[in-house]
Design a protein around this motif. Sequence first.
Motif, PDB file in Angstrom:
ATOM      1  N   SER A 172      -7.544  42.016 -38.138  1.00 38.03           N
ATOM      2  CA  SER A 172      -6.471  41.506 -38.982  1.00 38.03           C
ATOM      3  C   SER A 172      -6.235  42.420 -40.173  1.00 38.03           C
ATOM      4  O   SER A 172      -7.162  43.071 -40.661  1.00 38.03           O
ATOM      5  CB  SER A 172      -6.833  40.106 -39.494  1.00 38.03           C
ATOM      6  OG  SER A 172      -5.886  39.646 -40.429  1.00 38.03           O
ATOM      7  N   HIS A 173      -4.988  42.456 -40.659  1.00 34.90           N
ATOM      8  CA  HIS A 173      -4.728  43.226 -41.880  1.00 34.90           C
ATOM      9  C   HIS A 173      -5.172  42.443 -43.111  1.00 34.90           C
ATOM     10  O   HIS A 173      -5.161  42.983 -44.223  1.00 34.90           O
ATOM     11  CB  HIS A 173      -3.245  43.599 -41.984  1.00 34.90           C
ATOM     12  CG  HIS A 173      -2.344  42.471 -42.369  1.00 34.90           C
ATOM     13  ND1 HIS A 173      -1.893  41.537 -41.462  1.00 34.90           N
ATOM     14  CD2 HIS A 173      -1.818  42.117 -43.577  1.00 34.90           C
ATOM     15  CE1 HIS A 173      -1.124  40.663 -42.090  1.00 34.90           C
ATOM     16  NE2 HIS A 173      -1.063  40.986 -43.368  1.00 34.90           N
ATOM     17  N   ARG A 174      -5.584  41.166 -42.909  1.00 40.82           N
ATOM     18  CA  ARG A 174      -6.163  40.364 -43.996  1.00 40.82           C
ATOM     19  C   ARG A 174      -7.670  40.386 -43.824  1.00 40.82           C
ATOM     20  O   ARG A 174      -8.211  39.734 -42.934  1.00 40.82           O
ATOM     21  CB  ARG A 174      -5.625  38.935 -43.935  1.00 40.82           C
ATOM     22  CG  ARG A 174      -4.152  38.855 -44.282  1.00 40.82           C
ATOM     23  CD  ARG A 174      -3.572  37.512 -43.939  1.00 40.82           C
ATOM     24  NE  ARG A 174      -2.260  37.334 -44.531  1.00 40.82           N
ATOM     25  CZ  ARG A 174      -1.329  36.529 -44.047  1.00 40.82           C
ATOM     26  NH1 ARG A 174      -1.572  35.832 -42.951  1.00 40.82           N
ATOM     27  NH2 ARG A 174      -0.167  36.410 -44.645  1.00 40.82           N
ATOM     28  N   PRO A 175      -8.389  41.120 -44.647  1.00 39.40           N
ATOM     29  CA  PRO A 175      -9.813  41.348 -44.422  1.00 39.40           C
ATOM     30  C   PRO A 175     -10.661  40.101 -44.648  1.00 39.40           C
ATOM     31  O   PRO A 175     -10.253  39.167 -45.353  1.00 39.40           O
ATOM     32  CB  PRO A 175     -10.165  42.442 -45.436  1.00 39.40           C
ATOM     33  CG  PRO A 175      -9.127  42.323 -46.499  1.00 39.40           C
ATOM     34  CD  PRO A 175      -7.882  41.868 -45.819  1.00 39.40           C
ATOM     35  N   PRO A 176     -11.854  40.075 -44.060  1.00 37.85           N
ATOM     36  CA  PRO A 176     -12.755  38.918 -44.203  1.00 37.85           C
ATOM     37  C   PRO A 176     -13.337  38.822 -45.604  1.00 37.85           C
ATOM     38  O   PRO A 176     -13.365  39.800 -46.360  1.00 37.85           O
ATOM     39  CB  PRO A 176     -13.842  39.196 -43.167  1.00 37.85           C
ATOM     40  CG  PRO A 176     -13.864  40.685 -43.027  1.00 37.85           C
ATOM     41  CD  PRO A 176     -12.450  41.128 -43.219  1.00 37.85           C
ATOM     42  N   ARG A 177     -13.816  37.636 -45.905  1.00 39.26           N
ATOM     43  CA  ARG A 177     -14.476  37.372 -47.184  1.00 39.26           C
ATOM     44  C   ARG A 177     -15.636  36.408 -46.949  1.00 39.26           C
ATOM     45  O   ARG A 177     -15.617  35.607 -46.014  1.00 39.26           O
ATOM     46  CB  ARG A 177     -13.509  36.737 -48.191  1.00 39.26           C
ATOM     47  CG  ARG A 177     -12.357  37.620 -48.636  1.00 39.26           C
ATOM     48  CD  ARG A 177     -12.839  38.699 -49.588  1.00 39.26           C
ATOM     49  NE  ARG A 177     -11.748  39.515 -50.092  1.00 39.26           N
ATOM     50  CZ  ARG A 177     -11.352  40.659 -49.547  1.00 39.26           C
ATOM     51  NH1 ARG A 177     -11.958  41.120 -48.445  1.00 39.26           N
ATOM     52  NH2 ARG A 177     -10.369  41.348 -50.089  1.00 39.26           N
ATOM     53  N   MET A 178     -16.640  36.483 -47.807  1.00 41.12           N
ATOM     54  CA  MET A 178     -17.664  35.454 -47.856  1.00 41.12           C
ATOM     55  C   MET A 178     -17.683  34.924 -49.288  1.00 41.12           C
ATOM     56  O   MET A 178     -17.961  35.652 -50.235  1.00 41.12           O
ATOM     57  CB  MET A 178     -19.040  35.990 -47.449  1.00 41.12           C
ATOM     58  CG  MET A 178     -20.078  34.879 -47.288  1.00 41.12           C
ATOM     59  SD  MET A 178     -21.687  35.471 -46.667  1.00 41.12           S
ATOM     60  CE  MET A 178     -21.256  35.935 -44.992  1.00 41.12           C
ATOM     61  N   MET A 179     -17.351  33.642 -49.424  1.00 39.81           N
ATOM     62  CA  MET A 179     -17.299  33.016 -50.741  1.00 39.81           C
ATOM     63  C   MET A 179     -18.576  32.218 -50.950  1.00 39.81           C
ATOM     64  O   MET A 179     -18.930  31.369 -50.124  1.00 39.81           O
ATOM     65  CB  MET A 179     -16.083  32.096 -50.847  1.00 39.81           C
ATOM     66  CG  MET A 179     -15.911  31.449 -52.218  1.00 39.81           C
ATOM     67  SD  MET A 179     -14.424  30.405 -52.291  1.00 39.81           S
ATOM     68  CE  MET A 179     -14.386  30.048 -54.056  1.00 39.81           C
ATOM     69  N   ILE A 180     -19.265  32.484 -52.057  1.00 40.02           N
ATOM     70  CA  ILE A 180     -20.514  31.811 -52.370  1.00 40.02           C
ATOM     71  C   ILE A 180     -20.351  31.085 -53.697  1.00 40.02           C
ATOM     72  O   ILE A 180     -20.054  31.710 -54.726  1.00 40.02           O
ATOM     73  CB  ILE A 180     -21.685  32.803 -52.454  1.00 40.02           C
ATOM     74  CG1 ILE A 180     -21.858  33.539 -51.114  1.00 40.02           C
ATOM     75  CG2 ILE A 180     -22.974  32.109 -52.843  1.00 40.02           C
ATOM     76  CD1 ILE A 180     -21.863  35.014 -51.227  1.00 40.02           C
ATOM     77  N   VAL A 181     -20.492  29.763 -53.671  1.00 42.38           N
ATOM     78  CA  VAL A 181     -20.366  28.950 -54.874  1.00 42.38           C
ATOM     79  C   VAL A 181     -21.715  28.320 -55.178  1.00 42.38           C
ATOM     80  O   VAL A 181     -22.277  27.603 -54.335  1.00 42.38           O
ATOM     81  CB  VAL A 181     -19.299  27.857 -54.708  1.00 42.38           C
ATOM     82  CG1 VAL A 181     -19.208  27.002 -55.973  1.00 42.38           C
ATOM     83  CG2 VAL A 181     -17.938  28.476 -54.395  1.00 42.38           C
ATOM     84  N   GLU A 182     -22.258  28.599 -56.342  1.00 40.17           N
ATOM     85  CA  GLU A 182     -23.532  28.034 -56.775  1.00 40.17           C
ATOM     86  C   GLU A 182     -23.288  26.938 -57.797  1.00 40.17           C
ATOM     87  O   GLU A 182     -22.599  27.165 -58.802  1.00 40.17           O
ATOM     88  CB  GLU A 182     -24.425  29.116 -57.381  1.00 40.17           C
ATOM     89  CG  GLU A 182     -24.772  30.239 -56.420  1.00 40.17           C
ATOM     90  CD  GLU A 182     -25.573  31.345 -57.083  1.00 40.17           C
ATOM     91  OE1 GLU A 182     -25.732  31.298 -58.329  1.00 40.17           O
ATOM     92  OE2 GLU A 182     -26.034  32.262 -56.378  1.00 40.17           O
ATOM     93  N   TYR A 183     -23.840  25.765 -57.538  1.00 40.05           N
ATOM     94  CA  TYR A 183     -23.783  24.672 -58.506  1.00 40.05           C
ATOM     95  C   TYR A 183     -25.197  24.394 -58.990  1.00 40.05           C
ATOM     96  O   TYR A 183     -26.067  24.009 -58.203  1.00 40.05           O
ATOM     97  CB  TYR A 183     -23.177  23.416 -57.875  1.00 40.05           C
ATOM     98  CG  TYR A 183     -23.341  22.187 -58.755  1.00 40.05           C
ATOM     99  CD1 TYR A 183     -22.752  22.129 -60.016  1.00 40.05           C
ATOM    100  CD2 TYR A 183     -24.115  21.105 -58.345  1.00 40.05           C
ATOM    101  CE1 TYR A 183     -22.912  21.028 -60.835  1.00 40.05           C
ATOM    102  CE2 TYR A 183     -24.283  19.990 -59.158  1.00 40.05           C
ATOM    103  CZ  TYR A 183     -23.683  19.957 -60.396  1.00 40.05           C
ATOM    104  OH  TYR A 183     -23.855  18.869 -61.209  1.00 40.05           O
TER     105      TYR A 183
END
Length: 517
Positions: free
Chosen positions: A254-265
Amino acid sequence: MRVVKFLLIAVFAIFIFENGGQAQTKIVFEDKISSQTSLVLGVYENRVLGKFGKIIDRKSRGSLSYAIQVSGFNGEAMETLLIPAPKGSGVEQILLMGLGSVKKKHSDLRYQHIGGNAVQKAIKSFGVDIEIATDLPVESVAQFALGVKLGSYYFDRYFTEEDRNLSQEKVTIISSQDEEAQAFYNTEIDPVANGIWLARDISNEPANVIYPQSFVDRWTEYFDGLENISIKVIDEKEMLEKQMGAIYGVGQGSHRPPRMMIVEYAGGKKGSKPVVIAGKGITFDTGGLSLKNPPNMWNMKFDMSGAASTMGTLYALAARGAEVNVVGIAALAENMPSGKAQRPGDVVKSMSGKTIQIRSTDAEGRLVLADGLYYADTVYDPVVLINLATLTGSARRALGGDYAALFSRHDSLAHQLLKLSKTSGDGLWRLPLNDNHFRAIQNNVADVMNSGPTAPGASAGAAFLGTFVRETTPWAHLDIAGIAYADKATPTKASPGSRGYGIRLLNAFIKTYHEGQ
């Protein structure tokens, strides 16, 4: 202090939901019925009137009681009936709402269903400016209000015809304990409702609106202002540096690249191990070069439902100030065919060092989670690790739209989740995971393969994920393919689309077993 907390939450909610996503239905508690309103009136079984019903009956000189009697309405739970408002009642029209036996306390889930069912019937009967009168106890009326808020959700933001917009700006619940009910609802219940609402919004958006980076942007906006939240995003460059070849490979077409979102609470004790939740976030799944059947491809925008529910759970916990440390990980990619896309037969190397032969590019969810789960397990050493994923058609065929499939190597964890699934509204059914399922993904070219002609569907998918989690880590995989979204309406989901599945379950699980530890 409790009242101050609920006021802060209320002010923050107003800001958030006017500055991103669809405006949410605001639940307001009052202690008096407005004059000349359209009213939903709670009536107990055998036509027993509560406090507010008795007030209206006195005003109408017994005409309300007579109208209910001749209508045949009995007051059984979930029963509704629209009747003309009696002369002198002070209201314009009345929708009777059955509450069941006056002597019986329902479960929280039953009150949610009664509330959701009532508001949906009221929207069809009245339109807007809905008031609901019931004299339930504080905690019961708060659960009822949760059902009202969830049942009033309609994803109608793209309709241009006004009569197709069913969203409610506000629903008023009349309660003799209005201040106590409002405080309890705002501190304990509304944050969960908001998390579900946001997860539904994100999942229902089309894929040209929500893709890996916009998913990150939207949730970053939602989390802004909440305490004890920190966010990290791994982009495609860092994925290559960390040798996250599994998630990178899925997104490379895809022309929209992957991401990994990490949210720490960080709401718990400093240094205590976190609960970690990881979600599959395929923002659109064509199947890649292993192309899906085109007529059914349109709803593959829902393939990121696991990631949406992961973030919705983190939002709920942070907004209600849960005393626990939790990490949410969204493994995000768009699975597209192109000249850059990975091919069946390719071999990729995961962050764990294990190699994976790609048998089907349409078995991509387990690939993004392979790196997501390994990262979660090794970086955070979690006290428990749970993932949600619309992973397999096998789970959907086995369990339909009633349950998500639960897989785990840890019986005590499975028992805890199953127990709470019966009361939370997010149903689970445990399916097997044994050595044969791990053998089924072995490969003669690489360490494992992501699919195979003889692999036993949902269990093999679970085994693939388990390969990237240490056996000592308490881990559960929830395959939500059959229950993440549906066209069929329910009392707490009126319109077709996302259920926001798993947020009530995981909130209850963390609250019951991990808060304050």
